[in-house]
Design a protein around this motif. Structure first.
Motif, PDB file in Angstrom:
ATOM      1  N   VAL A 120       0.843  -1.199   0.000  1.00  0.00           N
ATOM      2  CA  VAL A 120       0.000   0.000   0.000  1.00  0.00           C
ATOM      3  C   VAL A 120       0.874   1.244   0.000  1.00  0.00           C
ATOM      4  O   VAL A 120       0.621   2.209  -0.734  1.00  0.00           O
ATOM      5  CB  VAL A 120      -0.946   0.002   1.223  1.00  0.00           C
ATOM      6  N   SER A 121       1.934   1.231   0.812  1.00  0.00           N
ATOM      7  CA  SER A 121       2.848   2.373   0.883  1.00  0.00           C
ATOM      8  C   SER A 121       3.513   2.632  -0.463  1.00  0.00           C
ATOM      9  O   SER A 121       3.641   3.786  -0.900  1.00  0.00           O
ATOM     10  CB  SER A 121       3.899   2.125   1.962  1.00  0.00           C
ATOM     11  N   ARG A 122       3.937   1.554  -1.142  1.00  0.00           N
ATOM     12  CA  ARG A 122       4.583   1.713  -2.450  1.00  0.00           C
ATOM     13  C   ARG A 122       3.611   2.311  -3.470  1.00  0.00           C
ATOM     14  O   ARG A 122       3.989   3.195  -4.246  1.00  0.00           O
ATOM     15  CB  ARG A 122       5.105   0.361  -2.953  1.00  0.00           C
ATOM     16  N   ARG A 123       2.362   1.832  -3.463  1.00  0.00           N
ATOM     17  CA  ARG A 123       1.393   2.326  -4.450  1.00  0.00           C
ATOM     18  C   ARG A 123       1.014   3.770  -4.162  1.00  0.00           C
ATOM     19  O   ARG A 123       0.807   4.559  -5.088  1.00  0.00           O
ATOM     20  CB  ARG A 123       0.168   1.417  -4.462  1.00  0.00           C
ATOM     21  N   LEU A 124       0.927   4.123  -2.880  1.00  0.00           N
ATOM     22  CA  LEU A 124       0.663   5.517  -2.540  1.00  0.00           C
ATOM     23  C   LEU A 124       1.811   6.405  -2.996  1.00  0.00           C
ATOM     24  O   LEU A 124       1.600   7.488  -3.559  1.00  0.00           O
ATOM     25  CB  LEU A 124       0.444   5.654  -1.037  1.00  0.00           C
ATOM     26  N   ALA A 125       3.043   5.933  -2.777  1.00  0.00           N
ATOM     27  CA  ALA A 125       4.215   6.701  -3.206  1.00  0.00           C
ATOM     28  C   ALA A 125       4.230   6.878  -4.722  1.00  0.00           C
ATOM     29  O   ALA A 125       4.603   7.943  -5.237  1.00  0.00           O
ATOM     30  CB  ALA A 125       5.493   6.011  -2.730  1.00  0.00           C
ATOM     31  N   ALA A 126       3.823   5.846  -5.451  1.00  0.00           N
ATOM     32  CA  ALA A 126       3.777   5.940  -6.911  1.00  0.00           C
ATOM     33  C   ALA A 126       2.757   6.976  -7.359  1.00  0.00           C
ATOM     34  O   ALA A 126       3.001   7.744  -8.300  1.00  0.00           O
ATOM     35  CB  ALA A 126       3.447   4.570  -7.504  1.00  0.00           C
ATOM     36  N   LEU A 127       1.607   7.012  -6.688  1.00  0.00           N
ATOM     37  CA  LEU A 127       0.573   7.998  -7.031  1.00  0.00           C
ATOM     38  C   LEU A 127       1.072   9.408  -6.737  1.00  0.00           C
ATOM     39  O   LEU A 127       0.877  10.330  -7.548  1.00  0.00           O
ATOM     40  CB  LEU A 127      -0.702   7.703  -6.240  1.00  0.00           C
ATOM     41  N   GLU A 128       1.735   9.578  -5.591  1.00  0.00           N
ATOM     42  CA  GLU A 128       2.267  10.894  -5.243  1.00  0.00           C
ATOM     43  C   GLU A 128       3.338  11.329  -6.240  1.00  0.00           C
ATOM     44  O   GLU A 128       3.416  12.506  -6.621  1.00  0.00           O
ATOM     45  CB  GLU A 128       2.835  10.867  -3.825  1.00  0.00           C
TER      46      GLU A 128
ATOM     47  N   VAL B 263       3.134  15.630  -5.857  1.00  0.00           N
ATOM     48  CA  VAL B 263       2.794  16.251  -4.573  1.00  0.00           C
ATOM     49  C   VAL B 263       2.750  15.172  -3.500  1.00  0.00           C
ATOM     50  O   VAL B 263       2.693  13.979  -3.797  1.00  0.00           O
ATOM     51  CB  VAL B 263       1.414  16.963  -4.620  1.00  0.00           C
ATOM     52  N   ARG B 264       2.788  15.599  -2.244  1.00  0.00           N
ATOM     53  CA  ARG B 264       2.601  14.677  -1.132  1.00  0.00           C
ATOM     54  C   ARG B 264       1.138  14.739  -0.711  1.00  0.00           C
ATOM     55  O   ARG B 264       0.617  15.810  -0.411  1.00  0.00           O
ATOM     56  CB  ARG B 264       3.511  15.072   0.036  1.00  0.00           C
TER      57      ARG B 264
ATOM     58  N   THR C 258      -2.581  16.035   3.584  1.00  0.00           N
ATOM     59  CA  THR C 258      -1.894  17.311   3.381  1.00  0.00           C
ATOM     60  C   THR C 258      -2.872  18.257   2.687  1.00  0.00           C
ATOM     61  O   THR C 258      -3.975  17.861   2.294  1.00  0.00           O
ATOM     62  CB  THR C 258      -0.662  17.125   2.501  1.00  0.00           C
ATOM     63  N   ALA C 259      -2.481  19.495   2.495  1.00  0.00           N
ATOM     64  CA  ALA C 259      -3.327  20.446   1.774  1.00  0.00           C
ATOM     65  C   ALA C 259      -3.571  19.950   0.344  1.00  0.00           C
ATOM     66  O   ALA C 259      -4.686  20.038  -0.184  1.00  0.00           O
ATOM     67  CB  ALA C 259      -2.678  21.824   1.764  1.00  0.00           C
ATOM     68  N   ASP C 260      -2.514  19.401  -0.287  1.00  0.00           N
ATOM     69  CA  ASP C 260      -2.685  18.852  -1.638  1.00  0.00           C
ATOM     70  C   ASP C 260      -3.584  17.616  -1.611  1.00  0.00           C
ATOM     71  O   ASP C 260      -4.361  17.380  -2.540  1.00  0.00           O
ATOM     72  CB  ASP C 260      -1.322  18.494  -2.233  1.00  0.00           C
ATOM     73  N   GLY C 261      -3.470  16.829  -0.543  1.00  0.00           N
ATOM     74  CA  GLY C 261      -4.337  15.661  -0.421  1.00  0.00           C
ATOM     75  C   GLY C 261      -5.799  16.045  -0.308  1.00  0.00           C
ATOM     76  O   GLY C 261      -6.673  15.399  -0.897  1.00  0.00           O
ATOM     77  N   GLU C 262      -6.082  17.109   0.450  1.00  0.00           N
ATOM     78  CA  GLU C 262      -7.454  17.591   0.570  1.00  0.00           C
ATOM     79  C   GLU C 262      -7.985  18.074  -0.770  1.00  0.00           C
ATOM     80  O   GLU C 262      -9.160  17.894  -1.088  1.00  0.00           O
ATOM     81  CB  GLU C 262      -7.517  18.708   1.614  1.00  0.00           C
ATOM     82  N   THR C 263      -7.121  18.683  -1.560  1.00  0.00           N
ATOM     83  CA  THR C 263      -7.526  19.147  -2.895  1.00  0.00           C
ATOM     84  C   THR C 263      -7.810  17.976  -3.822  1.00  0.00           C
ATOM     85  O   THR C 263      -8.759  17.989  -4.603  1.00  0.00           O
ATOM     86  CB  THR C 263      -6.426  20.039  -3.501  1.00  0.00           C
ATOM     87  N   PHE C 264      -6.974  16.929  -3.717  1.00  0.00           N
ATOM     88  CA  PHE C 264      -7.105  15.787  -4.629  1.00  0.00           C
ATOM     89  C   PHE C 264      -8.252  14.858  -4.253  1.00  0.00           C
ATOM     90  O   PHE C 264      -8.848  14.205  -5.127  1.00  0.00           O
ATOM     91  CB  PHE C 264      -5.792  14.993  -4.648  1.00  0.00           C
ATOM     92  N   LEU C 265      -8.621  14.787  -2.971  1.00  0.00           N
ATOM     93  CA  LEU C 265      -9.591  13.801  -2.502  1.00  0.00           C
ATOM     94  C   LEU C 265     -10.923  13.836  -3.251  1.00  0.00           C
ATOM     95  O   LEU C 265     -11.413  12.780  -3.694  1.00  0.00           O
ATOM     96  CB  LEU C 265      -9.817  13.952  -0.996  1.00  0.00           C
ATOM     97  N   PRO C 266     -11.574  14.998  -3.432  1.00  0.00           N
ATOM     98  CA  PRO C 266     -12.857  14.968  -4.164  1.00  0.00           C
ATOM     99  C   PRO C 266     -12.711  14.492  -5.603  1.00  0.00           C
ATOM    100  O   PRO C 266     -13.594  13.824  -6.130  1.00  0.00           O
ATOM    101  CB  PRO C 266     -13.349  16.419  -4.092  1.00  0.00           C
TER     102      PRO C 266
END
Length: 310
Positions: A32-40, A45-46, A58-66
């Motif tokens: 899961v960590s590797r796939r998350l890192a690949a997406l980032e 962005v983180r 993160t702020a970028d994560g909040e933007t990407f979530l929707p």
């Protein structure tokens, strides 16, 4: 962009940890960590702050979530469209409705839809309180109260005027009110959430305070007391439609005012990616409402309940 990685990101946010997301998807925390890192890395962005105990957007994560959730919803809707074409409606239809209307209208419809669609499940929440449909993951909320401005989508399904009513036995013992002032001489059964009874006079709203010995927090309690002959009640048409048809309650009219006119609304979280099961449910409910014969309204009323699309 790999939608499987996007789905894992959404799962991490929902479950609150990489390990929980891994258990839900059948992956190890390391995978899961590797796939998350690949997406980032792909986005540049983180998306999440990681600690040994928890994760946080993160702020970028909040933007990407929707955007991520929209992509996953679109994928699921596309897949469901082809399944439903061959095998009927599928998935879980989540509906909330007021208690009385839910039992009278939604439960029979849900049973029928499940019989017609073996892959369909229904999760029904009956409550006279307003449920937060976004936080609860609800597909459709049926509401009768006057709607407040919001980002939600509202579809008008049918008229649902308030009806002043009483049991025949009560009327035989106490007579019929002829005008608003006559309500002062009657036992009025009230709801906690409605401090005054809403009427219209000459096209303008009018709130009339009434008194009685019984007040309750649920429509069902007031209806049962009214059926038992305890007094007058002001309920909506679909709360008492069967009682009026069976003449266990009588609709009353006043010479100088008419009860507030409401409607049954379907409230949805979004206009986009509306699953076929939701569309079919709304179409079937609207059809049921239009086919149900309306009982005669009291003399002087000129707006019988009728289905109408929003």
């Amino acid at each position: 962009m790999d939608l499987a990685d996007v789905a894992l990101f959404c799962s991490i946010v929902t479950t609150g940890s990489l390990s929980a997301a891994g258990r839900a998807s059948g992956h190890s925390p390391m995978a899961v960590s590797r796939r998350l890192a690949a997406l980032e890395a792909e986005l540049g962005v983180r998306l999440l702050h990681r600690t040994t105990r928890a994760v946080a957007l993160t702020a970028d994560g909040e933007t990407f979530l929707p955007f991520a959730r929209t992509m996953i919803a679109a994928r699921e809707a596309a897949a469901a469209a082809f399944v439903e074409r061959h095998e009927g409606l599928s998935g879980v239809l989540r509906v909330t409705a007021p208690n009385r209307i839910g039992r009278a209208l939604v439960v029979p419809l849900a049973v029928r839809l499940m019989a017609e669609n073996p892959l369909l499940q229904v999760d029904l929440t009956l409550s006279d309180r307003i449920v937060d449909i976004v936080a609860s993951g609800i597909d459709v909320a049926l509401r009768v109260a006057t709607l407040q401005a919001s980002d939600l989508v509202a579809v008008r399904l049918a008229d649902n005027p308030r009806i002043l009513c009483a049991a025949p036995g009560y009327l035989a013992a106490h007579g019929r009110p002829a005008c608003l002032a006559d309500l002062d001489g009657h036992a009025c059964l009230t709801l906690h959430a409605m401090e005054a009874w809403p009427f219209n006079r000459d096209g303008k709203p009018l709130a009339r305070r009434v008194g009685g010995r019984l007040a309750a927090n649920s429509v069902d309690a007031v209806r049962e007391a009214c059926l038992a002959g305890a007094g007058l009640a002001l309920l909506t048409y679909w709360d008492v439609a069967q009682d009026l048809a069976e003449e266990t309650l009588v609709a009353l009219s006043l010479s100088d005012a008419e009860p507030e006119r409401l409607a049954i609304w379907a409230v949805l979280p979004s206009r986009q990616h509306r699953p076929a099961r939701v569309r079919h449910f709304l179409d079937a409910l609207r059809a049921d409402l239009s086919r149900t014969p309306a009982v005669a309204e009291p003399a002087g009323a000129n707006h019988p309940p009728a289905a109408e699309a929003g």
